[in-house]
Design a protein around this motif. Structure first.
Motif, PDB file in Angstrom:
ATOM      1  N   THR A   1       0.863  -1.191   0.000  1.00 36.12           N
ATOM      2  CA  THR A   1       0.000   0.000   0.000  1.00 36.12           C
ATOM      3  C   THR A   1       0.896   1.237   0.000  1.00 36.12           C
ATOM      4  N   PRO A   2       0.341   2.395  -0.349  1.00 37.01           N
ATOM      5  CA  PRO A   2       1.147   3.625  -0.269  1.00 37.01           C
ATOM      6  C   PRO A   2       1.718   3.866   1.131  1.00 37.01           C
ATOM      7  N   SER A   3       0.944   3.604   2.163  1.00 35.95           N
ATOM      8  CA  SER A   3       1.451   3.788   3.529  1.00 35.95           C
ATOM      9  C   SER A   3       2.616   2.850   3.815  1.00 35.95           C
ATOM     10  N   GLU A   4       2.492   1.617   3.372  1.00 38.42           N
ATOM     11  CA  GLU A   4       3.585   0.670   3.573  1.00 38.42           C
ATOM     12  C   GLU A   4       4.819   1.074   2.775  1.00 38.42           C
ATOM     13  N   MET A   5       4.610   1.680   1.614  1.00 37.95           N
ATOM     14  CA  MET A   5       5.755   2.147   0.826  1.00 37.95           C
ATOM     15  C   MET A   5       6.519   3.232   1.593  1.00 37.95           C
ATOM     16  N   MET A   6       5.798   4.109   2.274  1.00 28.52           N
ATOM     17  CA  MET A   6       6.456   5.156   3.059  1.00 28.52           C
ATOM     18  C   MET A   6       7.183   4.562   4.261  1.00 28.52           C
ATOM     19  N   ILE A   7       6.564   3.582   4.902  1.00 29.33           N
ATOM     20  CA  ILE A   7       7.222   2.911   6.028  1.00 29.33           C
ATOM     21  C   ILE A   7       8.493   2.226   5.551  1.00 29.33           C
ATOM     22  N   ASP A   8       8.414   1.539   4.422  1.00 28.26           N
ATOM     23  CA  ASP A   8       9.582   0.857   3.867  1.00 28.26           C
ATOM     24  C   ASP A   8      10.683   1.865   3.534  1.00 28.26           C
ATOM     25  N   LEU A   9      10.313   2.994   2.971  1.00 23.50           N
ATOM     26  CA  LEU A   9      11.287   4.026   2.649  1.00 23.50           C
ATOM     27  C   LEU A   9      11.967   4.564   3.911  1.00 23.50           C
ATOM     28  N   MET A  10      11.197   4.720   4.985  1.00 22.52           N
ATOM     29  CA  MET A  10      11.770   5.201   6.234  1.00 22.52           C
ATOM     30  C   MET A  10      12.848   4.234   6.749  1.00 22.52           C
ATOM     31  N   HIS A  11      12.613   2.953   6.567  1.00 24.35           N
ATOM     32  CA  HIS A  11      13.571   1.955   7.041  1.00 24.35           C
ATOM     33  C   HIS A  11      14.693   1.679   6.047  1.00 24.35           C
TER      34      HIS A  11
END
Length: 122
Positions: free
Chosen positions: A14-24
Motif C-alpha cells: 500500500t502507499p502507507s507501507e511504501m512510506m514505512i519501507d522508505l523510512m527503514h
C-alpha cells in the motif's frame, strides 16, 4: 517514528507501507542517475490551495534557498500517471531524468539558478 512504524515483514503493498519501507531503507532513494541533482524535494498542497500560485511561490522560494546555499540542482520523484503534477513541474522548467527500472515513478530535475526557462504556458 521507527518504533511507531516497525519495519515490514515483506514487500510493501500500500502507499502507507511504501512510506514505512522508505523510512527503514532510505538508501533506495540514492540512485546513481540522480547524483548531479543533490537536493530532493516533495510538495503537496491541499486542493483548496491549488491553482492559486501558492505552489509556484513555494517552489521559487525553495529553489532560491538552494541556490543561495550553493546547491546546483534538485530532483523529485512523482507517480508517472499524475499528469497535473507533471504539467506543473514542466511549467517550472523541470525535465525528465532517465532512471533504469523506475517502476511507476518518473524522476524530474532542474538547476536551482532559474536558468531553466518556464514553458510558454506558465
Amino acid at each position: 517514528m521507527k518504533e511507531r512504524f516497525p519495519a515490514l515483514g515483506g514487500p510493501p503493498t500500500t502507499p502507507s507501507e511504501m512510506m514505512i519501507d522508505l523510512m527503514h531503507r532510505p538508501e533506495r532513494m540514492a540512485l546513481p542517475e540522480l547524483a548531479a541533482y543533490p537536493a530532493h524535494l516533495h510538495i503537496d498542497l491541499l486542493p483548496d490551495h491549488q491553482r492559486k500560485g501558492h505552489g509556484r511561490a513555494l517552489m521559487n522560494a525553495f529553489l532560491d534557498a538552494l541556490h543561495d546555499r550553493g546547491v546546483p540542482a534538485v530532483h523529485l520523484g512523482m507517480v508517472s500517471t499524475n499528469t497535473p503534477a507533471r504539467a506543473f513541474y514542466d511549467r517550472l522548467g523541470f525535465h525528465e531524468i532517465p532512471v533504469a527500472d523506475s517502476g511507476p515513478v518518473t524522476y524530474l530535475g532542474r538547476r536551482t539558478d532559474r536558468t531553466a526557462p518556464p514553458t510558454a504556458a506558465a
